[in-house]
Design a protein around this motif. Structure first.
Motif, PDB file in Angstrom:
ATOM      1  N   LYS A 180     -41.564-123.675  42.149  1.00 56.31           N
ATOM      2  CA  LYS A 180     -42.111-124.575  41.127  1.00 56.31           C
ATOM      3  C   LYS A 180     -43.615-124.631  41.234  1.00 56.31           C
ATOM      4  CE  LYS A 180     -41.800-129.334  39.391  1.00 56.31           C
ATOM      5  NZ  LYS A 180     -41.147-130.657  39.561  1.00 56.31           N
ATOM      6  N   TYR A 181     -44.133-124.683  42.478  1.00 53.01           N
ATOM      7  CA  TYR A 181     -45.570-124.727  42.720  1.00 53.01           C
ATOM      8  C   TYR A 181     -46.007-123.451  43.439  1.00 53.01           C
ATOM      9  CZ  TYR A 181     -44.755-129.724  41.933  1.00 53.01           C
ATOM     10  OH  TYR A 181     -44.372-130.926  41.417  1.00 53.01           O
ATOM     11  N   GLU A 182     -47.180-122.929  43.056  1.00 53.87           N
ATOM     12  CA  GLU A 182     -47.719-121.754  43.743  1.00 53.87           C
ATOM     13  C   GLU A 182     -47.862-122.003  45.232  1.00 53.87           C
ATOM     14  OE1 GLU A 182     -51.106-119.388  42.575  1.00 53.87           O
ATOM     15  OE2 GLU A 182     -50.845-120.046  40.502  1.00 53.87           O
ATOM     16  N   ALA A 183     -48.280-123.215  45.566  1.00 56.45           N
ATOM     17  CA  ALA A 183     -48.521-123.535  46.975  1.00 56.45           C
ATOM     18  C   ALA A 183     -47.262-123.404  47.813  1.00 56.45           C
ATOM     19  CB  ALA A 183     -49.081-124.951  47.101  1.00 56.45           C
ATOM     20  N   ASP A 184     -46.098-123.559  47.192  1.00 56.70           N
ATOM     21  CA  ASP A 184     -44.841-123.463  47.947  1.00 56.70           C
ATOM     22  C   ASP A 184     -44.520-122.027  48.343  1.00 56.70           C
ATOM     23  OD1 ASP A 184     -44.482-126.140  47.924  1.00 56.70           O
ATOM     24  OD2 ASP A 184     -42.911-126.179  46.414  1.00 56.70           O
ATOM     25  N   LEU A 185     -45.152-121.054  47.690  1.00 56.72           N
ATOM     26  CA  LEU A 185     -44.970-119.664  48.100  1.00 56.72           C
ATOM     27  C   LEU A 185     -45.643-119.389  49.446  1.00 56.72           C
ATOM     28  CD1 LEU A 185     -45.549-117.902  44.656  1.00 56.72           C
ATOM     29  CD2 LEU A 185     -43.370-118.203  45.858  1.00 56.72           C
ATOM     30  N   VAL A 186     -46.495-120.290  49.867  1.00 53.31           N
ATOM     31  CA  VAL A 186     -47.080-120.245  51.209  1.00 53.31           C
ATOM     32  C   VAL A 186     -46.368-121.230  52.126  1.00 53.31           C
ATOM     33  CG1 VAL A 186     -49.170-120.635  52.579  1.00 53.31           C
ATOM     34  CG2 VAL A 186     -49.331-119.526  50.341  1.00 53.31           C
ATOM     35  N   ALA A 187     -46.143-122.441  51.626  1.00 53.97           N
ATOM     36  CA  ALA A 187     -45.555-123.494  52.456  1.00 53.97           C
ATOM     37  C   ALA A 187     -44.166-123.130  52.962  1.00 53.97           C
ATOM     38  CB  ALA A 187     -45.488-124.809  51.671  1.00 53.97           C
ATOM     39  N   CYS A 188     -43.407-122.362  52.183  1.00 54.79           N
ATOM     40  CA  CYS A 188     -42.018-122.074  52.556  1.00 54.79           C
ATOM     41  C   CYS A 188     -41.935-121.323  53.877  1.00 54.79           C
ATOM     42  CB  CYS A 188     -41.308-121.320  51.450  1.00 54.79           C
ATOM     43  SG  CYS A 188     -41.962-119.687  51.126  1.00 54.79           S
ATOM     44  N   TRP A 189     -42.867-120.399  54.136  1.00 53.51           N
ATOM     45  CA  TRP A 189     -42.832-119.686  55.426  1.00 53.51           C
ATOM     46  C   TRP A 189     -43.749-120.328  56.460  1.00 53.51           C
ATOM     47  CZ3 TRP A 189     -47.658-117.829  56.448  1.00 53.51           C
ATOM     48  CH2 TRP A 189     -48.491-117.470  55.370  1.00 53.51           C
ATOM     49  N   ALA A 190     -44.850-120.930  56.001  1.00 55.36           N
ATOM     50  CA  ALA A 190     -45.762-121.570  56.957  1.00 55.36           C
ATOM     51  C   ALA A 190     -45.105-122.765  57.635  1.00 55.36           C
ATOM     52  CB  ALA A 190     -47.040-122.009  56.248  1.00 55.36           C
ATOM     53  N   SER A 191     -44.343-123.553  56.863  1.00 54.74           N
ATOM     54  CA  SER A 191     -43.685-124.720  57.455  1.00 54.74           C
ATOM     55  C   SER A 191     -42.557-124.296  58.391  1.00 54.74           C
ATOM     56  CB  SER A 191     -43.136-125.627  56.348  1.00 54.74           C
ATOM     57  OG  SER A 191     -42.146-124.966  55.587  1.00 54.74           O
ATOM     58  N   MET A 192     -41.890-123.184  58.088  1.00 54.61           N
ATOM     59  CA  MET A 192     -40.842-122.695  58.974  1.00 54.61           C
ATOM     60  C   MET A 192     -41.409-122.244  60.319  1.00 54.61           C
ATOM     61  SD  MET A 192     -37.904-123.063  57.575  1.00 54.61           S
ATOM     62  CE  MET A 192     -37.188-123.399  55.967  1.00 54.61           C
ATOM     63  N   CYS A 193     -42.709-121.947  60.334  1.00 57.14           N
ATOM     64  CA  CYS A 193     -43.389-121.607  61.592  1.00 57.14           C
ATOM     65  C   CYS A 193     -44.096-122.821  62.177  1.00 57.14           C
ATOM     66  CB  CYS A 193     -44.390-120.488  61.351  1.00 57.14           C
ATOM     67  SG  CYS A 193     -43.632-118.944  60.826  1.00 57.14           S
ATOM     68  N   ASN A 194     -43.849-123.993  61.573  1.00 61.35           N
ATOM     69  CA  ASN A 194     -44.402-125.259  62.054  1.00 61.35           C
ATOM     70  C   ASN A 194     -45.928-125.223  62.115  1.00 61.35           C
ATOM     71  OD1 ASN A 194     -41.665-126.236  62.577  1.00 61.35           O
ATOM     72  ND2 ASN A 194     -41.698-124.868  64.339  1.00 61.35           N
ATOM     73  N   ILE A 195     -46.534-124.595  61.101  1.00 57.67           N
ATOM     74  CA  ILE A 195     -47.995-124.543  61.000  1.00 57.67           C
ATOM     75  C   ILE A 195     -48.455-125.797  60.264  1.00 57.67           C
ATOM     76  CG2 ILE A 195     -49.950-123.248  60.070  1.00 57.67           C
ATOM     77  CD1 ILE A 195     -48.142-120.745  60.210  1.00 57.67           C
ATOM     78  N   LYS A 196     -49.242-126.570  60.909  1.00 61.02           N
ATOM     79  CA  LYS A 196     -49.706-127.831  60.332  1.00 61.02           C
ATOM     80  C   LYS A 196     -51.034-127.607  59.619  1.00 61.02           C
ATOM     81  CE  LYS A 196     -47.326-130.605  63.826  1.00 61.02           C
ATOM     82  NZ  LYS A 196     -47.437-131.639  64.878  1.00 61.02           N
ATOM     83  N   TYR A 197     -51.025-127.868  58.331  1.00 63.46           N
ATOM     84  CA  TYR A 197     -52.246-127.734  57.535  1.00 63.46           C
ATOM     85  C   TYR A 197     -52.173-128.739  56.392  1.00 63.46           C
ATOM     86  CZ  TYR A 197     -49.471-125.225  54.020  1.00 63.46           C
ATOM     87  OH  TYR A 197     -48.548-124.890  53.069  1.00 63.46           O
ATOM     88  N   ALA A 198     -53.265-128.863  55.631  1.00 65.86           N
ATOM     89  CA  ALA A 198     -53.338-129.857  54.561  1.00 65.86           C
ATOM     90  C   ALA A 198     -52.607-129.342  53.327  1.00 65.86           C
ATOM     91  CB  ALA A 198     -54.792-130.179  54.248  1.00 65.86           C
ATOM     92  N   TYR A 199     -51.291-129.494  53.323  1.00 68.51           N
ATOM     93  CA  TYR A 199     -50.481-129.011  52.207  1.00 68.51           C
ATOM     94  C   TYR A 199     -50.715-129.867  50.967  1.00 68.51           C
ATOM     95  CZ  TYR A 199     -46.377-128.611  49.191  1.00 68.51           C
ATOM     96  OH  TYR A 199     -45.542-128.480  48.117  1.00 68.51           O
ATOM     97  N   SER A 200     -50.869-129.190  49.838  1.00 64.78           N
ATOM     98  CA  SER A 200     -50.923-129.881  48.550  1.00 64.78           C
ATOM     99  C   SER A 200     -50.177-129.028  47.537  1.00 64.78           C
ATOM    100  CB  SER A 200     -52.371-130.069  48.084  1.00 64.78           C
ATOM    101  OG  SER A 200     -52.386-130.511  46.726  1.00 64.78           O
TER     102      SER A 200
END
Length: 821
Positions: free
Chosen positions: A494-514
């Motif tokens: 739904k959001y472009e940002a989720d194309l990054v968040a989906c794998w970054a969060s699975m690696c528990n990378i903490k960043y300023a998600y929007s």
């Protein structure tokens, strides 16, 4: 059996990596009978394989065979290495939900508000700290975790599904105990019921739409940041497919059956004997395991090649949830009753009708490991045939397909854990083990004695994890796994940002998600955090400096180097270990084609200011390479593509002449020409290849292990290349060390004033060093100009060259001189 076990509406996969047939790769080299194989070795390299004088081979033989005498590992120990654990997991009840009836189809036409549905919670987050849902008709209740699962509260399953287009009004469910009403963003009441039934009575589950309070941004951010822990710590991921994914479900159901049959016939693989039956009515003689194994291979490759057709595997989040699962079970809305789309109900035993596709990951991995080890050890003497043309040398490629479909980060070795010497030895001597050749962790059975029947039921899902691995290595390993999975199919969100968040969060990378970030902004944030963790990222395209072509979107462009590359000039298209993004090692032809097709004219520089400081374009940190010069410029708009490819190979590609072209490798220029033919002349005209020459002070120590030779020093020239936009003036380009990535690059004065008074410098392209047999490498150096690079020739078990073995490993070690810009 093949025609009856694969759904007829899916096309069998064809070889799509090369756009032309192998017959078109005709080398201009002399025929093998005319060739005299000489060792005209490149003087820039050291050749430790030659100077090893067989000491590594002797050492490997001693290590591999010492424990078992000259016979090496017996066939039982070899085949059961790791497979026994998958067998144990496959009979676990963790991923075995029994469905009373096929799950009805859920549609958005259902109304989500009472009294249009009769859903209620027995207890809810407000009154009990979690949710309790009664399945009805005396079936029992499902417990749903609220928030992040507490490790001390016991096992839980996670539910994975596609959200779809949600109705404007969320589903509202009252609590019978306290009266509180909970809003759940979900497609329909029926979808919620289906998920609860899939969760199973008496089980504790985690459901993102309910477990996360979607109205609380802080809780959303907290859960997203640890999504990897949530799915990794679950005992099982229960997957719900929509009706449109029925062909995928049918393939999985067939794979479940075939995997079970393969694993149930261990003794046949150990004894190298097929299981044969005769049809009393026709007298036809059938080799059952040969047929089953060929069906398994066919259905695995069909599933892999058709992933883009399935909704579940096209979404950004779902396959990442699948990837981290310890095991998976799969159910289907509107027909999860074990019946195939071909209507061939008789193919499935009654015990498989009316339940989920169970323990699929452990079954598929177990069967794949068993048949891969079997084929590698038996080679042409295998009585159980896996398929025409599937030689021992092609088994690693097939197994990589299985690994991408059914990832298991505990079972798989990361590219950093694979020992090149062991992998080389096992490729040629698989009877000693194949763990490094296949990239799986060695987990031998507890005893060489055959276990009793009861011992197979002693379930222990714990896999020995790599010990003392540093956090950066663990993060790289998971990133490589997840990005490889992510790149296996085109993803949507739904959001472009989720194309990054989906794998970054699975690696528990903490960043300023929007959710409002563009893909490029979200990726820049994640890269910055990875670099802060000490993880080196290799940039092959100057995406932070110049605007790339609109023919490829940012997400797809990133994935070009975020997945492992196949070596396109290898006849078996062997895969280079690790993603180029983390190894700096890519396929030569792929990198050239990607560089050409991502250029955009006129060249536009990206803004020089970033509030997150992720790039740092200040010229003060650039160092220019002393003595570097442009050696050749090759325009790409000519119709004589053969001449272009030949100029490129002669000027920029290292390596001696390839003996017997087509046996193991095609010359790079032949494959480059074939791929250039697929690019329109107008697109090729936008770019040109620049070859540079760099003075290099080589450090050499070709000492034999039995001598103590002193290191020597030699001055030579390095030849590197890059593709640049056609409107960049070559005369103004400088060869520099780019500070963020520490890579050598072609840099241009952008003419934009810097606050310090000088002008910004911009990277036009990153320089690479290429070799006919080993691929392409980004060249990095430290602040003193030291370069240390290792080139390794991929090996295969069904074709060998003594020439390749003698130069299997080459070392490039020395310094270039760096000066202030």
């Amino acid at each position: 059996m093949r025609s009856s076990s694969a759904p007829p509406d899916l096309q069998s996969p064809q070889r799509t990596t090369n756009p032309v047939s192998e017959a078109q790769f005709v080398s201009t080299s002399p025929s093998p009978s005319q060739q005299v194989i000489s060792f005209a070795l490149d003087d820039i390299f050291d050749y430790p394989t030659i100077h090893d004088r067989g000491h590594n081979l002797i050492s490997q033989i001693t290590d591999a065979y010492g424990a078992f005498g000259l016979g090496g590992s017996d066939q039982y120990t070899l085949l059961l290495d790791g497979t026994h654990l998958m067998i144990q997991k496959s009979i676990s009840d963790t991923c075995r939900t029994q469905l009373a009836l096929p799950l009805p189809i859920a549609t958005s036409s259902d109304v989500n508000t009472p009294p249009n549905h009769d859903l209620t919670f027995m207890k809810c987050r407000r009154c009990a700290g979690s949710f309790v849902f009664d399945l009805g008709e005396g079936s029992g209740c499902v417990n749903v975790v609220a928030g992040v699962p507490d490790a001390g509260r016991g096992p839980y399953k996670t539910l994975s599904y596609v959200w779809g287009v949600l109705p404007e009004a969320p589903l509202t469910i009252p609590c019978a105990n306290c009266g509180n009403v909970t809003s759940v963003p979900i497609l329909s009441p029926q979808r919620f019921r289906n998920l609860m039934h899939l969760g199973g009575a008496g089980n504790t589950v985690w459901l993102d739409a309910l477990s996360i309070d979607q109205q609380d941004p802080q809780e959303v951010a907290k859960c997203v940041a640890v999504m990897g822990h949530i799915y990794k710590n679950a005992t099982c991921v229960s997957v719900l497919l929509s009706e449109s994914d029925k062909p995928a479900y049918d393939l999985m159901k067939s794979l479940e059956l075939e995997s079970g049959l393969i694993l149930s016939r261990l003794s046949n693989f150990i004894n190298n004997s097929d299981y044969e039956v005769d049809d009393p009515t026709t007298g036809q003689h059938t080799k059952v395991l040969t047929s089953v194994c060929q069906d398994f291979v066919h259905n695995i490759t069909t599933l892999y090649e058709n992933l883009n057709r399935f909704v579940y595997f096209s979404r950004a989040w779902t396959f990442q949830e699948w990837a981290l699962a310890n095991d998976v079970e799969v159910a289907l809305e509107g027909g999860g009753d074990g019946r195939t789309s071909a209507g061939a109900d008789e193919n499935l035993p009654p015990s498989m009708v009316g339940r989920t596709c169970q323990n699929l990951k452990s079954l598929a991995l177990g069967a794949a490991m068993l048949i891969s080890r079997y084929k590698m050890s038996q080679h042409q003497y295998a009585e159980i045939k896996l398929g025409e043309g599937l030689t021992r040398g092609k088994i690693p490629g097939l197994f990589n397909i299985v690994k991408s479909l059914f990832p298991d980060e505990d079972l798989f070795l990361s590219y950093e854990e694979i020992d090149p010497k062991k992998a080389s030895f096992q490729t040629n001597f698989p009877h000693a083990g194949v763990d490094h050749a296949l990239g799986v962790r060695s987990l031998p059975p507890p005893s060489r004695n055959r276990p009793s029947e009861s011992s197979h039921h002693q379930i222990d899902n714990a896999i020995p994890i790599r010990q003392n691995a540093d956090p950066a290595q663990q993060t790289r390993a998971r990133l490589t796994l997840l990005l490889s999975v992510f790149a296996s199919s085109k993803r949507q969100a739904k959001y472009e940002a989720d194309l990054v968040a989906c794998w970054a969060s699975m690696c528990n990378i903490k960043y300023a998600y929007s959710p409002h970030d563009t893909f490029a902004v979200a990726l820049r944030k994640v890269k910055k955090e990875l670099r802060n963790q000490g993880i080196k990222i290799f940039e092959f395209l100057p995406t932070e400096y110049i605007q790339m072509s609109g023919l490829v979107n940012d997400a797809d462009r990133f994935l070009l180097y975020a997945k492992e590359h196949s070596q396109l000039n290898a006849t078996n298209e062997a895969t280079f270990p690790g993603a180029p993004l983390f190894t700096g090692h890519a396929d030569t032809v792929s990198h050239m084609i990607y560089s050409i097709t991502n250029i955009r004219l006129p060249t536009e520089w990206i803004s020089t200011t970033y509030d997150d400081g992720a790039t740092g374009l200040a010229q003060t940190t650039y160092r220019v390479v002393a003595g570097a010069s442009v050696h050749a410029v090759i325009p790409l708009d000519s119709e004589n593509l053969g001449e272009i490819a030949t100029q490129f190979a002669k000027g920029a590609v290292y390596g001696d002449a390839i003996p017997m072209p087509g046996l193991m490798f095609w010359p790079v220029q032949d494959v480059v020409k074939a791929y250039l033919e697929e690019i329109p002349a107008g697109v090729r005209a936008w770019s040109r290849v620049v070859i540079v020459k760099i003075p290099f002070h080589k450090r050499s120590s070709n000492a034999s292990p039995t001598t103590n030779s002193a290191p020597t020093a030699t001055s030579v020239d390095l030849h590197m290349w890059a593709v640049i936009p056609a409107d960049i003036p070559v005369s103004k380009i400088k060869v520099c060390r780019e500070p963020i990535n520490e890579s050598l690059a072609l840099v241009l004065d952008r003419g934009t004033p810097h606050p310090g008074g000088s002008n910004f410098m911009g990277v036009v392209a990153f320089l690479t060093l290429s070799d006919h047999l080993s691929g392409t490498f980004l060249v990095t150096c430290d602040e003193a100009g030291l370069i240390d690079l290792t080139l390794k020739i991929p090996e295969r078990g069904d074709a060998m060259s003594s020439h390749h073995h003698q130069i299997a490993i080459r070392k490039l070690c020395g310094e270039i001189k760096l000066e202030k810009l």
